[in-house]
Scaffold this motif. Structure first.
Motif, PDB file in Angstrom:
ATOM      1  N   ALA A  95       1.782  12.656   6.710  1.00 56.19           N
ATOM      2  CA  ALA A  95       2.868  12.813   5.751  1.00 56.19           C
ATOM      3  C   ALA A  95       2.362  12.528   4.339  1.00 56.19           C
ATOM      4  N   ALA A  96       2.989  13.159   3.357  1.00 53.07           N
ATOM      5  CA  ALA A  96       2.580  12.964   1.972  1.00 53.07           C
ATOM      6  C   ALA A  96       2.968  11.587   1.464  1.00 53.07           C
ATOM      7  N   ILE A  97       4.028  11.008   2.026  1.00 52.54           N
ATOM      8  CA  ILE A  97       4.462   9.693   1.577  1.00 52.54           C
ATOM      9  C   ILE A  97       3.542   8.627   2.158  1.00 52.54           C
ATOM     10  N   PRO A  98       3.373   7.513   1.457  1.00 53.60           N
ATOM     11  CA  PRO A  98       2.451   6.485   1.933  1.00 53.60           C
ATOM     12  C   PRO A  98       3.001   5.754   3.144  1.00 53.60           C
ATOM     13  N   ALA A  99       2.094   5.238   3.956  1.00 52.96           N
ATOM     14  CA  ALA A  99       2.481   4.467   5.139  1.00 52.96           C
ATOM     15  C   ALA A  99       1.377   3.480   5.457  1.00 52.96           C
ATOM     16  N   VAL A 100       1.741   2.393   6.133  1.00 52.85           N
ATOM     17  CA  VAL A 100       0.735   1.450   6.605  1.00 52.85           C
ATOM     18  C   VAL A 100      -0.121   2.156   7.645  1.00 52.85           C
ATOM     19  N   GLY A 134       1.267  -3.894   2.987  1.00 56.11           N
ATOM     20  CA  GLY A 134       1.454  -3.586   4.398  1.00 56.11           C
ATOM     21  C   GLY A 134       0.352  -4.211   5.216  1.00 56.11           C
ATOM     22  N   PHE A 135       0.596  -4.352   6.495  1.00 58.25           N
ATOM     23  CA  PHE A 135      -0.454  -4.829   7.387  1.00 58.25           C
ATOM     24  C   PHE A 135      -0.130  -4.432   8.817  1.00 58.25           C
ATOM     25  N   ASP A 136      -1.171  -4.397   9.612  1.00 56.55           N
ATOM     26  CA  ASP A 136      -1.041  -4.114  11.034  1.00 56.55           C
ATOM     27  C   ASP A 136      -0.999  -5.450  11.758  1.00 56.55           C
ATOM     28  N   SER A 366      16.127  -9.384  -2.134  1.00 56.81           N
ATOM     29  CA  SER A 366      15.507  -8.181  -2.700  1.00 56.81           C
ATOM     30  C   SER A 366      14.347  -7.662  -1.870  1.00 56.81           C
ATOM     31  N   ASN A 367      13.926  -8.412  -0.892  1.00 55.76           N
ATOM     32  CA  ASN A 367      12.780  -8.000  -0.094  1.00 55.76           C
ATOM     33  C   ASN A 367      13.189  -7.101   1.068  1.00 55.76           C
ATOM     34  N   ILE A 368      12.364  -6.096   1.326  1.00 62.19           N
ATOM     35  CA  ILE A 368      12.570  -5.169   2.443  1.00 62.19           C
ATOM     36  C   ILE A 368      11.361  -5.281   3.367  1.00 62.19           C
ATOM     37  N   TYR A 369      11.630  -5.540   4.654  1.00 62.03           N
ATOM     38  CA  TYR A 369      10.573  -5.637   5.654  1.00 62.03           C
ATOM     39  C   TYR A 369      10.796  -4.525   6.686  1.00 62.03           C
ATOM     40  N   ILE A 370       9.778  -3.706   6.871  1.00 60.32           N
ATOM     41  CA  ILE A 370       9.888  -2.590   7.796  1.00 60.32           C
ATOM     42  C   ILE A 370       8.868  -2.783   8.911  1.00 60.32           C
ATOM     43  N   THR A 467       3.329  -2.111  13.043  1.00 64.04           N
ATOM     44  CA  THR A 467       2.843  -2.085  11.661  1.00 64.04           C
ATOM     45  C   THR A 467       4.001  -2.549  10.790  1.00 64.04           C
ATOM     46  N   ILE A 468       3.672  -3.250   9.719  1.00 64.73           N
ATOM     47  CA  ILE A 468       4.701  -3.890   8.901  1.00 64.73           C
ATOM     48  C   ILE A 468       4.446  -3.588   7.426  1.00 64.73           C
ATOM     49  N   ALA A 469       5.486  -3.278   6.691  1.00 65.49           N
ATOM     50  CA  ALA A 469       5.394  -3.070   5.244  1.00 65.49           C
ATOM     51  C   ALA A 469       6.417  -3.958   4.552  1.00 65.49           C
ATOM     52  N   ILE A 470       6.054  -4.414   3.365  1.00 68.90           N
ATOM     53  CA  ILE A 470       6.938  -5.283   2.580  1.00 68.90           C
ATOM     54  C   ILE A 470       7.124  -4.664   1.206  1.00 68.90           C
ATOM     55  N   LEU A 471       8.374  -4.399   0.853  1.00 71.75           N
ATOM     56  CA  LEU A 471       8.707  -3.830  -0.444  1.00 71.75           C
ATOM     57  C   LEU A 471       9.748  -4.719  -1.111  1.00 71.75           C
ATOM     58  N   ASN A 472       9.969  -4.496  -2.394  1.00 74.42           N
ATOM     59  CA  ASN A 472      10.940  -5.298  -3.135  1.00 74.42           C
ATOM     60  C   ASN A 472      11.838  -4.377  -3.952  1.00 74.42           C
ATOM     61  N   ILE A 473      13.142  -4.509  -3.778  1.00 77.36           N
ATOM     62  CA  ILE A 473      14.107  -3.625  -4.425  1.00 77.36           C
ATOM     63  C   ILE A 473      14.005  -3.702  -5.949  1.00 77.36           C
ATOM     64  N   LYS A 474      13.942  -4.917  -6.492  1.00 71.70           N
ATOM     65  CA  LYS A 474      13.877  -5.069  -7.950  1.00 71.70           C
ATOM     66  C   LYS A 474      12.606  -4.444  -8.504  1.00 71.70           C
TER      67      LYS A 474
END
Length: 596
Positions: A95-100, A134-136, A366-370, A467-474
């Motif tokens: 995919a063109a969008i980034p991913a862990v 992100g991390f595995d 504000s944190n997003i964990y996927i 796999t886990i990614a961490i983003l922040n809304i702000k």
């Protein structure tokens, strides 16, 4: 009932419903025959499904077919019967969008994975340059202590932890046992209709079937006609499956045989708010804004039991771990997510068979964990409204990868554990981990390299570690606003010369974007949707349901936006497979900035 009789009965009822509803439609809907087209499509789809005479029923590894295609345009979303061209989908493409990537290992420590530090991956989205971590959570082959096959000790400890978490969340025997087996697919489930107690962490939105549940189908039509609103307490759908800011819906698939014998193995939920702090049953100074949503695609025989179990237990287990400590670092929350996946895998009803994907989004302030294991996917997107022109655009910021066995580290792990990876000739189709099916004794292929359950595939390297990614809304909003304002100012520096006056003319008028012009939202979907609708198109249509002007005549409700997407994917399956097969479909959506 004989198949032909079932077909005649269904087509007759659809025809009557079509005639009844189209005569009462508002003029603007009647003119484009939106509902008529949809019902006509359903009649055709039903006819094809029930005319199938010989198609083997196969709930095992249902990611079938080597000629999957995805729609190249978004026209299908507006009308599920629109004429749309196909574009071939090459399954080795990324995919063109980034991913862990999942292609890193934890740092070695003396205590191994007990205190291992996840090796972080830094990446950014290509449009705005927002950087995320992100991390595995898989420790790597050298440190692997058998996560794919839980030991007896781990199973016993996991069962105990889950039971304790369910107790703390207020689950009684009726809520957790066999008596409630179909609760998470029942649109009139007791918890939201006041017929029982909600868990301490809150009442979940649960998916209802958009076509095979008559009450849901009628409620969705009423939403389209605006005869009910989000504040209308008469609609059970609006109590159980969603609001204007959070929603989840599903559609059962078709895998051969009689329609009434089909089993929906997809599960989903949205918890908005996710009041996990209440699990402590103690006063706490910390009351964060929190949400939790996800999808869980069951596969193999009895896969629906595993996905059902996950939906019931994951919020309680995850919440009980989050409240164990007042303040948690991102690394600690990542470890909690990993432990939650591993313990649910170890305690799941996967004997003798069954497994499911798990793709979840956890918001804490504000944190997003996927966290993702399998080939369902979760995304974070932004919706931007130009403060001057009011033009609207939607962009994906992050999306999880599909955990496929041909990926280099995934294949390396599988083969190191004695497994084999099947790669279809020509590179088209889906790669599989080959393992021995315990119920048939034959060789089966699992179309993913990570999942919950699937214990026999765990013997050959299929693991539950996400796999886990961490983003922040702000930070997302800040970066997007900065990019938008800077880009316009740079463009404004490019001037043209007025030949009549010789004066410079700015090439554009710059709008100044602010906090209210950028919205952040998330969605999770199973591959029954993603195989036929591009993720960018999903994001754009979800945004219409979340952020369109509610006073405009053409606005759509979030629930009907999800319904549009499901029907569009269903038509993709119909046209591609000729009615012989359709995967289950599920989607969960939430705005991440509104009050839960």
């Amino acid at each position: 009932m004989h198949r032909a009789s079932v077909l005649r009965s269904r087509l007759t009822s659809l025809s009557h419903l079509n005639k009844k509803l189209t005569t009462s439609l508002p003029q603007q809907l009647t003119s484009n025959q939106h509902l008529s087209h949809r019902l006509a499509h359903l009649e055709i789809m039903t006819r094809h499904l029930h005319s199938t005479t010989s198609s083997s029923s196969n709930n095992g590894n249902t990611k079938r077919g080597s000629t999957k295609k995805r729609y190249a345009t978004t026209a299908l979303i507006a009308s599920a019967t629109a004429s749309v061209s196909y574009a071939g989908y090459f399954f080795f493409s990324s995919a063109a969008i980034p991913a862990v990537s999942g292609e890193s290992v934890t740092e070695e420590t003396d205590a191994k994975r007990k205190t291992a530090v996840f090796k972080e991956q830094l990446s950014s989205d290509p449009t705005f340059g927002y950087e995320y971590v992100g991390f595995d959570s898989y420790p790597g082959i050298e440190l692997d202590d058998g996560t794919g096959v839980a030991t007896a000790e781990l199973k016993a400890a996991s069962v105990k932890n889950v039971a304790s978490a369910l107790d703390a969340a207020g689950f009684d025997e009726n809520m957790r046992g066999d008596k409630s087996e179909s609760t998470t697919l029942n649109p009139n489930h007791a918890l939201r209709l006041g017929l029982g107690a909600c868990p301490t962490y809150g009442c979940p939105f649960l998916p209802s079937d958009v076509h095979y549940n008559d009450q849901t189908k009628l409620a969705l039509e009423e939403l389209r006609k605006k005869t009910i609103t989000a504040d209308d307490n008469k609609s059970s759908l609006l109590k159980t499956s969603g609001t204007e800011k959070a929603a989840t819906l599903t559609l059962i698939g078709y895998k051969g045989g009689r329609m009434e014998d089909q089993i929906n193995q997809d599960r989903a939920f949205v918890l908005s708010p996710f009041m996990y702090r209440n699990i402590m049953k103690e006063d706490s100074k910390v009351r964060p804004v929190a949400r939790l949503l996800g999808v869980f695609d069951g596969h193999a025989r009895l896969g629906e039991k595993v996905s059902e179990y996950v939906v019931k237990t994951l919020p309680a287990l995850l919440g009980s771990k989050l409240v164990a400590k007042e303040e948690l670092s991102n690394q600690e929350i990542g470890k909690i997510l990993q432990d939650t996946f591993v313990e649910i895998d170890a305690s799941s009803p996967a004997d003798p068979s069954g497994g499911c994907t798990a793709s979840i989004v956890l918001q804490i302030d504000s944190n997003i964990y996927i966290a993702n294991a399998g080939d369902s996917r979760s995304f974070v997107a932004v919706h931007i409204i130009d403060p001057i022109s009011k033009a609207e655009t939607t962009h994906l910021i992050y999306g999880t990868r599909e955990d496929k066995p041909h990926l280099s580290f995934e294949r390396l792990r599988v083969e190191a554990m004695g497994g084999n990876v099947y790669i279809p000739p020509g590179g088209k189709g889906t790669t599989r981990v080959l393992y021995q099916d315990p119920t048939t004794g034959s060789t089966s292929g699992l179309a993913m390299s990570r999942s919950l359950g699937d214990w026999d595939a765990g013997d050959v390297g299929v693991v539950p570690d996400p796999t886990i990614a961490i983003l922040n809304i702000k930070d997302i909003k800040s970066k997007v606003i900065e990019k938008l304002n800077t880009s316009c100012q740079d463009k404004a520096k490019e001037v043209e010369i007025d030949p009549a006056t010789g004066e410079s003319i700015p090439s554009s008028d710059c709008a100044t974007y602010g906090e209210n012009d950028v919205k952040v939202f998330t969605f999770s979907a199973t591959d029954g949707l993603l195989d036929y609708i591009p993720e960018n198109s999903i994001a754009e249509h979800v945004a219409k349901g979340l952020y369109n002007n509610k006073e405009a005549e053409q606005n759509i409700h979030l629930l009907t936006a999800c319904e549009d997407l499901i029907y569009a994917a269903a038509q993709g399956w119909q046209e591609d497979k000729g009615g012989r097969y359709r995967d289950d479909i599920a989607i969960s959506v939430a705005d991440l900035e509104s009050d839960p």
